[in-house]
Design a protein around this motif. Structure first.
Motif, PDB file in Angstrom:
ATOM      1  N   GLY A   1       0.798  -1.203   0.000  1.00 33.40           N
ATOM      2  CA  GLY A   1       0.000   0.000   0.000  1.00 33.40           C
ATOM      3  C   GLY A   1       0.837   1.261   0.000  1.00 33.40           C
ATOM      4  N   TRP A   2       0.142   2.358  -0.208  1.00 34.93           N
ATOM      5  CA  TRP A   2       0.748   3.686  -0.140  1.00 34.93           C
ATOM      6  C   TRP A   2       0.118   4.466   1.006  1.00 34.93           C
ATOM      7  N   PHE A   3       0.967   5.104   1.777  1.00 34.32           N
ATOM      8  CA  PHE A   3       0.553   5.952   2.876  1.00 34.32           C
ATOM      9  C   PHE A   3       1.178   7.329   2.662  1.00 34.32           C
ATOM     10  N   ARG A   4       0.636   8.331   3.341  1.00 33.06           N
ATOM     11  CA  ARG A   4       1.230   9.658   3.241  1.00 33.06           C
ATOM     12  C   ARG A   4       1.140  10.379   4.572  1.00 33.06           C
ATOM     13  N   GLN A   5       2.085  11.285   4.744  1.00 33.56           N
ATOM     14  CA  GLN A   5       2.103  12.099   5.952  1.00 33.56           C
ATOM     15  C   GLN A   5       2.472  13.526   5.584  1.00 33.56           C
ATOM     16  N   ALA A   6       1.544  14.417   5.845  1.00 31.60           N
ATOM     17  CA  ALA A   6       1.777  15.838   5.615  1.00 31.60           C
ATOM     18  C   ALA A   6       2.341  16.459   6.894  1.00 31.60           C
ATOM     19  N   PRO A   7       3.038  17.573   6.781  1.00 32.56           N
ATOM     20  CA  PRO A   7       3.596  18.215   7.977  1.00 32.56           C
ATOM     21  C   PRO A   7       2.514  18.518   9.009  1.00 32.56           C
TER      22      PRO A   7
ATOM     23  N   GLU B   1      -3.573  19.845  -1.388  1.00 33.63           N
ATOM     24  CA  GLU B   1      -3.850  19.006  -0.220  1.00 33.63           C
ATOM     25  C   GLU B   1      -3.199  17.621  -0.335  1.00 33.63           C
ATOM     26  N   ASP B   2      -2.727  17.279  -1.514  1.00 30.62           N
ATOM     27  CA  ASP B   2      -2.033  15.998  -1.706  1.00 30.62           C
ATOM     28  C   ASP B   2      -0.552  16.093  -1.351  1.00 30.62           C
ATOM     29  N   THR B   3      -0.077  17.293  -1.048  1.00 34.21           N
ATOM     30  CA  THR B   3       1.326  17.464  -0.690  1.00 34.21           C
ATOM     31  C   THR B   3       1.651  16.709   0.595  1.00 34.21           C
ATOM     32  N   ALA B   4       2.635  15.831   0.506  1.00 30.78           N
ATOM     33  CA  ALA B   4       3.002  15.004   1.656  1.00 30.78           C
ATOM     34  C   ALA B   4       4.201  14.143   1.296  1.00 30.78           C
ATOM     35  N   MET B   5       4.744  13.492   2.315  1.00 31.79           N
ATOM     36  CA  MET B   5       5.712  12.423   2.081  1.00 31.79           C
ATOM     37  C   MET B   5       4.906  11.143   1.881  1.00 31.79           C
ATOM     38  N   TYR B   6       5.160  10.471   0.800  1.00 30.63           N
ATOM     39  CA  TYR B   6       4.444   9.239   0.484  1.00 30.63           C
ATOM     40  C   TYR B   6       5.336   8.034   0.751  1.00 30.63           C
ATOM     41  N   TYR B   7       4.763   7.043   1.414  1.00 32.24           N
ATOM     42  CA  TYR B   7       5.518   5.849   1.797  1.00 32.24           C
ATOM     43  C   TYR B   7       4.880   4.604   1.191  1.00 32.24           C
ATOM     44  N   CYS B   8       5.713   3.746   0.659  1.00 34.98           N
ATOM     45  CA  CYS B   8       5.297   2.418   0.263  1.00 34.98           C
ATOM     46  C   CYS B   8       5.392   1.508   1.487  1.00 34.98           C
ATOM     47  N   ALA B   9       4.432   0.642   1.654  1.00 36.80           N
ATOM     48  CA  ALA B   9       4.434  -0.273   2.794  1.00 36.80           C
ATOM     49  C   ALA B   9       3.941  -1.645   2.377  1.00 36.80           C
TER      50      ALA B   9
END
Length: 123
Positions: A32-38, A85-93
């Motif tokens: 999956g893909w996750f994201r975390q914005a500041p 609003e999609d601005t974030a660090m995106y992580y693969c998991a």
């Protein structure tokens, strides 16, 4: 131990598109893909089981498309109609099958994580 290597991401203007890719060193049932914005908590964006069961967070439905190649252990996320609003660090998991979720991947607890890819959308 499964290692995840991400590629893609970058900066784009609102309305543009980006594609994220993730290469895994081995097979896992859920990816999956996750994201975390500041200043915000990490959230799931899209998940997919090896059987093709897909889940999206509401805010990306109709704009993002997740796909995976089980033979190559790769995962991708095509992101269209991006907005700030999609601005974030995106992580693969990735993680193994979890009986507690009935085989679903959206609510699973993920064991393996990539290093993250920054996505920045300007208005």
């Amino acid at each position: 131990q499964v290692q995840l290597v991400e590629s893609g991401g970058g900066s784009v203007q609102a309305g543009g598109s980006l594609r994220l890719s993730c290469a895994a060193s081995g097979y896992t049932y859920c990816m999956g893909w996750f994201r975390q914005a500041p200043g915000k908590e990490r959230e799931p964006v899209a998940t997919m089981s090896s059987r093709g069961r897909i889940g999206y967070t509401d805010s990306v439905k109709g704009r993002f498309t997740i796909s995976r190649d089980n033979a190559k252990n790769t995962l991708s996320l095509q992101m269209n109609s991006l907005n700030p609003e999609d601005t974030a660090m995106y992580y693969c998991a990735a993680t193994e099958f979890q009986r507690s979720t009935g085989g679903g991947c959206y609510g699973a607890s993920y064991k393996y994580w990539g290093q993250g890819s920054q996505v920045t959308v300007s208005s």
